[in-house]
Enzyme design. Structure first.
Site, PDB file in Angstrom:
ATOM      1  N   ASP A  54      -7.536  79.836 -18.724  1.00 30.52           N
ATOM      2  CA  ASP A  54      -7.510  80.427 -17.578  1.00 30.52           C
ATOM      3  C   ASP A  54      -8.462  81.468 -18.456  1.00 30.52           C
ATOM      4  O   ASP A  54      -8.840  81.170 -19.050  1.00 30.52           O
ATOM      5  CB  ASP A  54      -6.249  81.655 -18.029  1.00 30.52           C
ATOM      6  CG  ASP A  54      -5.574  80.523 -17.382  1.00 30.52           C
ATOM      7  OD1 ASP A  54      -5.248  80.016 -16.558  1.00 30.52           O
ATOM      8  OD2 ASP A  54      -3.902  81.966 -17.456  1.00 30.52           O
ATOM      9  N   HIS A 200      -7.086  79.244 -22.636  1.00 30.40           N
ATOM     10  CA  HIS A 200      -8.511  80.058 -22.282  1.00 30.40           C
ATOM     11  C   HIS A 200      -9.287  79.356 -22.614  1.00 30.40           C
ATOM     12  O   HIS A 200      -9.712  79.500 -24.028  1.00 30.40           O
ATOM     13  CB  HIS A 200      -7.479  81.258 -23.487  1.00 30.40           C
ATOM     14  CG  HIS A 200      -5.981  82.004 -22.570  1.00 30.40           C
ATOM     15  ND1 HIS A 200      -5.236  81.796 -22.923  1.00 30.40           N
ATOM     16  CD2 HIS A 200      -6.191  83.264 -21.631  1.00 30.40           C
ATOM     17  CE1 HIS A 200      -4.033  82.301 -21.936  1.00 30.40           C
ATOM     18  NE2 HIS A 200      -4.732  83.111 -21.973  1.00 30.40           N
TER      19      HIS A 200
END
Length: 259
Positions: A54, A200
């Site tokens: 993400d 991430h």
């Protein structure tokens, strides 16, 4: 029967609308989501693990992840912020050219609970169309910022041809205290076949430099998956009900603006 005054009726109506808008927040609770909402959690076939990232793309960090994934022969799903994609279109094209799947993470990393239906639709449409304009293919997957869905987000995603998907395990890699060891340990503690891993590749909404802990943990996570007999790949290969056997990008046709 006494009729409630207009002010009371308006208050009750506002409360009902707010409750409806916030109802999907229950899916934020991971154990409940994993048991009762396998499609939203991204549960796939038992011999596969979906790897997702993400908050990118980020030219400072994402290329490092691409190199590690390439060296390991692994493809993943990247949920991109439209605002970041606009800043680094070349990097978006590099992600796509490397065979990775691209999904929508919204235009800005802001809670959707604080947005009304029109603002939610516009945010998702803007991100979807920006990615489509850069890659020539329209994303079909969506992950909300913070993993928090709203009724408006579900409605907007359906209208825009986006399938929401969250995760079954994460690395808690966004904190300043994260280390490669802690990220690996946290992921594998909940890692099961058919699971979807959240990591991430950017620190744009995380502690500065936290992506380095994620990067350090990535080879260890991949090794653990292999030791457990899991194949690692993107959601499109996950045998997941939301994938329908299709890729996460489809050719854009004509004007991609949302309606």
């Amino acid at each position: 029967m006494t009729t409630p005054p207009p002010s009371l009726r308006a208050t009750a109506w506002a409360a009902a609308v707010t409750a409806l808008h916030c109802a999907p927040v229950v899916s934020t609770f991971g154990p409940l989501r994993n048991r009762a909402m396998p499609r939203l959690a991204g549960r796939g076939r038992a011999d596969h693990v979906a790897l997702t990232f993400d908050d990118g793309p980020d030219p400072r960090s994402t290329p490092h992840f691409l190199r590690v994934l390439d060296s390991q022969g692994v493809r993943a799903t990247f949920f991109l912020l439209g605002s970041e994609a606009r800043r680094s279109p070349g990097l978006v094209r590099e992600i796509a050219a490397a065979g990775h799947e691209i999904g929508v993470h919204g235009w800005l990393h802001r809670p959707l609970l604080l947005r009304g239906p029109r603002a939610t639709h516009d945010d998702l449409a803007r991100a979807r169309d920006a990615i489509a304009a850069i890659t020539g293919s329209r994303p079909t997957l969506f992950r909300p910022p913070y993993g928090v869905m709203s009724t408006a987000a579900h409605v907007a995603a359906r209208r825009l041809g986006l399938t929401p998907v969250l995760w079954t395990c994460w690395g808690r890699d966004w904190t300043a205290r994260a280390t490669p060891e802690s990220v690996h340990r946290t992921v594998v503690s909940d890692l099961r076949g058919g699971g979807t891993v959240l990591l991430h590749d950017s620190d744009c909404t995380s502690a500065p430099g936290s992506w380095r802990s994620t990067l350090g943990a990535l080879p260890r996570i991949l090794d653990t998956c292999r030791q457990r007999g899991y194949t690692v790949g993107p959601l499109r290969d996950h045998g997941w009900p939301g994938s329908g056997g299709s890729v996460g990008l489809r050719p854009a046709r004509g004007n991609t603006a949302g309606h």
